[in-house]
Write an enzyme that holds these catalytic residues in place. Structure first.
Site, PDB file in Angstrom:
ATOM      1  N   GLU A  18       6.119 -13.179   9.120  1.00 34.60           N
ATOM      2  CA  GLU A  18       5.169 -12.168   8.645  1.00 34.60           C
ATOM      3  C   GLU A  18       3.744 -12.654   8.870  1.00 34.60           C
ATOM      4  O   GLU A  18       3.397 -13.767   8.496  1.00 34.60           O
ATOM      5  CB  GLU A  18       5.417 -11.926   7.154  1.00 34.60           C
ATOM      6  CG  GLU A  18       4.490 -10.905   6.553  1.00 34.60           C
ATOM      7  CD  GLU A  18       5.004 -10.425   5.206  1.00 34.60           C
ATOM      8  OE1 GLU A  18       6.223 -10.242   5.042  1.00 34.60           O
ATOM      9  OE2 GLU A  18       4.165 -10.256   4.305  1.00 34.60           O
ATOM     10  N   THR A  49       1.251  -7.237   7.625  1.00 35.46           N
ATOM     11  CA  THR A  49       0.861  -6.733   6.304  1.00 35.46           C
ATOM     12  C   THR A  49      -0.197  -5.625   6.416  1.00 35.46           C
ATOM     13  O   THR A  49      -0.872  -5.487   7.436  1.00 35.46           O
ATOM     14  CB  THR A  49       0.284  -7.872   5.431  1.00 35.46           C
ATOM     15  OG1 THR A  49      -0.804  -8.476   6.142  1.00 35.46           O
ATOM     16  CG2 THR A  49       1.332  -8.921   5.130  1.00 35.46           C
ATOM     17  N   TYR A  50      -0.306  -4.851   5.332  1.00 37.10           N
ATOM     18  CA  TYR A  50      -1.330  -3.799   5.250  1.00 37.10           C
ATOM     19  C   TYR A  50      -2.252  -4.151   4.088  1.00 37.10           C
ATOM     20  O   TYR A  50      -1.789  -4.691   3.090  1.00 37.10           O
ATOM     21  CB  TYR A  50      -0.688  -2.439   4.976  1.00 37.10           C
ATOM     22  CG  TYR A  50      -1.365  -1.316   5.729  1.00 37.10           C
ATOM     23  CD1 TYR A  50      -0.663  -0.564   6.652  1.00 37.10           C
ATOM     24  CD2 TYR A  50      -2.715  -1.026   5.529  1.00 37.10           C
ATOM     25  CE1 TYR A  50      -1.280   0.455   7.364  1.00 37.10           C
ATOM     26  CE2 TYR A  50      -3.334  -0.008   6.238  1.00 37.10           C
ATOM     27  CZ  TYR A  50      -2.608   0.724   7.160  1.00 37.10           C
ATOM     28  OH  TYR A  50      -3.217   1.725   7.871  1.00 37.10           O
ATOM     29  N   HIS A  94       3.711  -2.932   7.331  1.00 36.75           N
ATOM     30  CA  HIS A  94       3.832  -2.633   5.910  1.00 36.75           C
ATOM     31  C   HIS A  94       3.026  -1.374   5.636  1.00 36.75           C
ATOM     32  O   HIS A  94       1.960  -1.174   6.221  1.00 36.75           O
ATOM     33  CB  HIS A  94       3.285  -3.791   5.078  1.00 36.75           C
ATOM     34  CG  HIS A  94       4.116  -5.030   5.188  1.00 36.75           C
ATOM     35  ND1 HIS A  94       3.951  -6.122   4.376  1.00 36.75           N
ATOM     36  CD2 HIS A  94       5.156  -5.328   6.014  1.00 36.75           C
ATOM     37  CE1 HIS A  94       4.833  -7.055   4.706  1.00 36.75           C
ATOM     38  NE2 HIS A  94       5.571  -6.599   5.708  1.00 36.75           N
ATOM     39  N   ARG A 124       4.084  -1.159  -2.860  1.00 39.73           N
ATOM     40  CA  ARG A 124       3.094  -0.461  -3.683  1.00 39.73           C
ATOM     41  C   ARG A 124       1.671  -0.929  -3.415  1.00 39.73           C
ATOM     42  O   ARG A 124       0.741  -0.137  -3.380  1.00 39.73           O
ATOM     43  CB  ARG A 124       3.408  -0.670  -5.171  1.00 39.73           C
ATOM     44  CG  ARG A 124       2.515   0.174  -6.063  1.00 39.73           C
ATOM     45  CD  ARG A 124       2.581  -0.268  -7.500  1.00 39.73           C
ATOM     46  NE  ARG A 124       1.992  -1.592  -7.679  1.00 39.73           N
ATOM     47  CZ  ARG A 124       1.964  -2.242  -8.835  1.00 39.73           C
ATOM     48  NH1 ARG A 124       2.501  -1.695  -9.904  1.00 39.73           N
ATOM     49  NH2 ARG A 124       1.401  -3.435  -8.927  1.00 39.73           N
ATOM     50  N   GLY A 125       1.492  -2.251  -3.246  1.00 37.83           N
ATOM     51  CA  GLY A 125       0.123  -2.795  -3.184  1.00 37.83           C
ATOM     52  C   GLY A 125      -0.393  -3.009  -4.593  1.00 37.83           C
ATOM     53  O   GLY A 125       0.245  -2.621  -5.575  1.00 37.83           O
ATOM     54  N   LYS A 198      15.026   1.876  -6.171  1.00 34.99           N
ATOM     55  CA  LYS A 198      14.294   1.874  -4.897  1.00 34.99           C
ATOM     56  C   LYS A 198      15.278   1.850  -3.719  1.00 34.99           C
ATOM     57  O   LYS A 198      15.079   2.519  -2.712  1.00 34.99           O
ATOM     58  CB  LYS A 198      13.395   0.632  -4.884  1.00 34.99           C
ATOM     59  CG  LYS A 198      12.135   0.751  -4.121  1.00 34.99           C
ATOM     60  CD  LYS A 198      11.036  -0.254  -4.532  1.00 34.99           C
ATOM     61  CE  LYS A 198      11.380  -1.709  -4.563  1.00 34.99           C
ATOM     62  NZ  LYS A 198      10.207  -2.594  -4.701  1.00 34.99           N
TER      63      LYS A 198
HETATM   64  P1  FAD Z   1       7.070  -1.440  -6.974  1.00 36.22           P
HETATM   65  O1  FAD Z   1       8.444  -1.465  -6.446  1.00 36.22           O
HETATM   66  O2  FAD Z   1       6.410  -0.103  -7.112  1.00 36.22           O
HETATM   67  O3  FAD Z   1       7.096  -2.168  -8.406  1.00 36.22           O
HETATM   68  C1  FAD Z   1       5.887  -2.534  -9.034  1.00 36.22           C
HETATM   69  C2  FAD Z   1       6.139  -2.724 -10.530  1.00 36.22           C
HETATM   70  O4  FAD Z   1       6.395  -1.473 -11.134  1.00 36.22           O
HETATM   71  C3  FAD Z   1       7.354  -3.611 -10.861  1.00 36.22           C
HETATM   72  O5  FAD Z   1       7.039  -4.339 -12.018  1.00 36.22           O
HETATM   73  C4  FAD Z   1       8.457  -2.601 -11.148  1.00 36.22           C
HETATM   74  O6  FAD Z   1       9.427  -3.140 -12.031  1.00 36.22           O
HETATM   75  C5  FAD Z   1       7.668  -1.478 -11.786  1.00 36.22           C
HETATM   76  N1  FAD Z   1       8.229  -0.155 -11.575  1.00 36.22           N
HETATM   77  C6  FAD Z   1       8.734   0.355 -10.445  1.00 36.22           C
HETATM   78  N2  FAD Z   1       9.103   1.641 -10.640  1.00 36.22           N
HETATM   79  C7  FAD Z   1       8.801   1.928 -11.912  1.00 36.22           C
HETATM   80  C8  FAD Z   1       8.923   3.101 -12.736  1.00 36.22           C
HETATM   81  N3  FAD Z   1       9.443   4.226 -12.244  1.00 36.22           N
HETATM   82  N4  FAD Z   1       8.494   3.032 -14.019  1.00 36.22           N
HETATM   83  C9  FAD Z   1       7.969   1.894 -14.523  1.00 36.22           C
HETATM   84  N5  FAD Z   1       7.832   0.765 -13.811  1.00 36.22           N
HETATM   85  C10 FAD Z   1       8.236   0.794 -12.520  1.00 36.22           C
HETATM   86  N6  FAD Z   1       0.765  -6.145  -0.804  1.00 36.22           N
HETATM   87  C11 FAD Z   1      -0.124  -5.566   0.038  1.00 36.22           C
HETATM   88  O7  FAD Z   1      -1.180  -5.111  -0.401  1.00 36.22           O
HETATM   89  N7  FAD Z   1       0.130  -5.472   1.376  1.00 36.22           N
HETATM   90  C12 FAD Z   1       1.273  -5.928   1.936  1.00 36.22           C
HETATM   91  O8  FAD Z   1       1.460  -5.822   3.153  1.00 36.22           O
HETATM   92  C13 FAD Z   1       2.238  -6.544   1.071  1.00 36.22           C
HETATM   93  N8  FAD Z   1       3.420  -7.000   1.558  1.00 36.22           N
HETATM   94  C14 FAD Z   1       4.360  -7.525   0.704  1.00 36.22           C
HETATM   95  C15 FAD Z   1       5.597  -7.930   1.212  1.00 36.22           C
HETATM   96  C16 FAD Z   1       6.567  -8.466   0.373  1.00 36.22           C
HETATM   97  C17 FAD Z   1       7.896  -8.890   0.938  1.00 36.22           C
HETATM   98  C18 FAD Z   1       6.297  -8.615  -1.015  1.00 36.22           C
HETATM   99  C19 FAD Z   1       7.317  -9.223  -1.935  1.00 36.22           C
HETATM  100  C20 FAD Z   1       5.068  -8.206  -1.532  1.00 36.22           C
HETATM  101  C21 FAD Z   1       4.090  -7.647  -0.690  1.00 36.22           C
HETATM  102  N9  FAD Z   1       2.852  -7.209  -1.175  1.00 36.22           N
HETATM  103  C22 FAD Z   1       1.941  -6.633  -0.325  1.00 36.22           C
HETATM  104  C23 FAD Z   1       2.515  -7.360  -2.599  1.00 36.22           C
HETATM  105  C24 FAD Z   1       2.903  -6.087  -3.395  1.00 36.22           C
HETATM  106  O9  FAD Z   1       2.025  -5.048  -3.070  1.00 36.22           O
HETATM  107  C25 FAD Z   1       2.783  -6.408  -4.883  1.00 36.22           C
HETATM  108  O10 FAD Z   1       3.717  -7.377  -5.255  1.00 36.22           O
HETATM  109  C26 FAD Z   1       2.843  -5.197  -5.803  1.00 36.22           C
HETATM  110  O11 FAD Z   1       2.375  -5.620  -7.094  1.00 36.22           O
HETATM  111  C27 FAD Z   1       4.237  -4.611  -6.016  1.00 36.22           C
HETATM  112  O12 FAD Z   1       4.716  -3.986  -4.925  1.00 36.22           O
HETATM  113  P2  FAD Z   1       6.221  -3.367  -4.917  1.00 36.22           P
HETATM  114  O13 FAD Z   1       6.383  -2.621  -3.679  1.00 36.22           O
HETATM  115  O14 FAD Z   1       7.187  -4.407  -5.266  1.00 36.22           O
HETATM  116  O15 FAD Z   1       6.051  -2.348  -6.164  1.00 36.22           O
END
Ligand code: FAD
Length: 323
Positions: A18, A49-50, A94, A124-125, A198
């Site tokens: 990555e 990444t984004y 991403h 999510r970011g 998800k």
């Molecule tokens: P989500 O899956 O939306 O979860 C976020 C939080 O919300 C979790 O605590 C979850 O338990 C909770 N949640 C989910 N759904 C609900 C619901 N319906 N009700 C209540 N709570 C809920 N960031 C960037 O800006 N750019 C990137 O390119 C990037 N790449 C990444 C790649 C990987 C492999 C990883 C692990 C992280 C990356 N990140 C990136 C960081 C990421 O944006 C953060 O970790 C962010 O805080 C969470 O993203 P997520 O997609 O896991 O969120």
């Protein structure tokens, strides 16, 4: 090829990487220099990444304050197209919810589809450091699951407006998982339940946040399987290379560094890189022997520590077949 197909067809563990786009004003050639080294290891795919826009404030000569919004690292889609064109490797851009309307996301997906890029990681970011409030009305995706649904909807020909006979895209969607739980989740079970939703919404595979303790990964996989998550769960690893990573990585990525590793680095800060490479190599060996489908390395700008770790693992050699 889709990432999920790479895992389904793999006869040996897959080693993927990555990268991050260069900062605004940076040259793509720097990225190519890194990727030239990585390509010798035949990666099945490369993630890019984004980055959400961040805001900053400028004081004007008349004393007023002007707010600017700027994306520090633009170019994810262009970089993905360049990777596909130059290396003939599947790029995985991403896509993030943060700072993007659903319309902008749809436009990005159309661009990707036209470029023949069929993979995305739906994330999510995070809100910018300055705590600019997130806009959370209906025109934005709030959680990654909402983004997964939008992408998978387009695979069914569902666009934001009704379009008769709309083209059905064909995206494979990866999602993020957290062996040590996401920092906002009250506990790991809650987080795994959200992850299951998800995946049920269309996540084809999971890439984990980096971790330094394999027990956390194996426990996480066990919990995911118990919750009914069946897709590949790919461990994401970063090689620790500096003493300051001992504070920096837990602070920014909400993870634990095992005492054995932190003690060793603190006792020999000048050897942090060698210690980190050795640690990562041992992690890889144990993970692959324990059934992980591959290793996903967060290499940021410099791939050499990760490649040094790959060179040290017996199974890692198989990832270099054909070189
Ligand atoms: P989500 O899956 O939306 O979860 C976020 C939080 O919300 C979790 O605590 C979850 O338990 C909770 N949640 C989910 N759904 C609900 C619901 N319906 N009700 C209540 N709570 C809920 N960031 C960037 O800006 N750019 C990137 O390119 C990037 N790449 C990444 C790649 C990987 C492999 C990883 C692990 C992280 C990356 N990140 C990136 C960081 C990421 O944006 C953060 O970790 C962010 O805080 C969470 O993203 P997520 O997609 O896991 O969120």
């Amino acid at each position: 090829m889709k990432v999920i197909e790479h895992y389904e067809r793999a006869t040996e563990p897959l080693i993927s990487f990555e990268i991050i786009p260069p900062k605004r004003g940076g040259s793509v050639n720097k990225v190519f220099e890194s990727l030239d080294k990585v390509m010798k290891y035949n990666p099945p795919f490369i993630d890019v990444t984004y980055h959400a826009a961040e805001s900053y404030y400028e004081e004007l000569p008349d004393g007023t304050i002007k707010r600017h919004i700027k994306r520090k690292r633009p170019g994810t889609i262009g970089l993905c197209a360049a990777i596909k064109h130059k290396y003939d490797v599947d790029p995985v851009p991403h896509l993030i919810c943060e700072g993007f309307t659903k319309e902008e996301t749809e436009d990005a997906l159309i661009e990707l589809n036209f470029l023949g890029i069929d993979n995305v990681l739906a994330i999510r970011g995070d809100a910018p450091d300055d705590s600019t409030p997130r806009i959370k009305n209906g025109t934005y995706n709030k959680y990654a699951i909402d983004l997964v649904k939008q992408v998978k909807g387009m695979n069914q020909g569902e666009y934001l407006e009704d379009i008769v006979n709309a083209h059905e895209t064909n995206f494979c969607v990866g999602v993020a998982g957290y062996p040590e739980k996401h920092f906002e989740a009250p506990n790991l079970d809650f987080d795994v339940a959200r992850l299951k939703e998800k995946v049920d919404a269309g996540g084809d595979y999971i890439v984990t946040q980096m971790f330094f303790n394999n027990d956390a990964y194996f426990r996480f996989v066990e919990k995911c399987r118990a919750a009914g998550i069946e897709c590949p769960i790919v461990p994401g690893l970063k090689v620790l290379t500096r003493e300051r990573h001992l504070n920096f990585l837990p602070k920014f990525f909400h993870l634990n560094i095992p005492e054995a590793l932190s003690n060793e680095v603190q006792a020999n800060p000048g050897n942090a890189r060698e210690i980190g490479v050795e640690w990562a190599a041992q992690q890889c060996t144990e993970l692959l022997e324990g059934g992980a489908p591959g290793i996903h390395f967060y290499i940021m700008g410099d791939p050499t520590p990760a490649l040094d770790a790959v060179d040290k693992i017996p199974l890692g050699k198989t990832a270099k077949a054909g070189t």
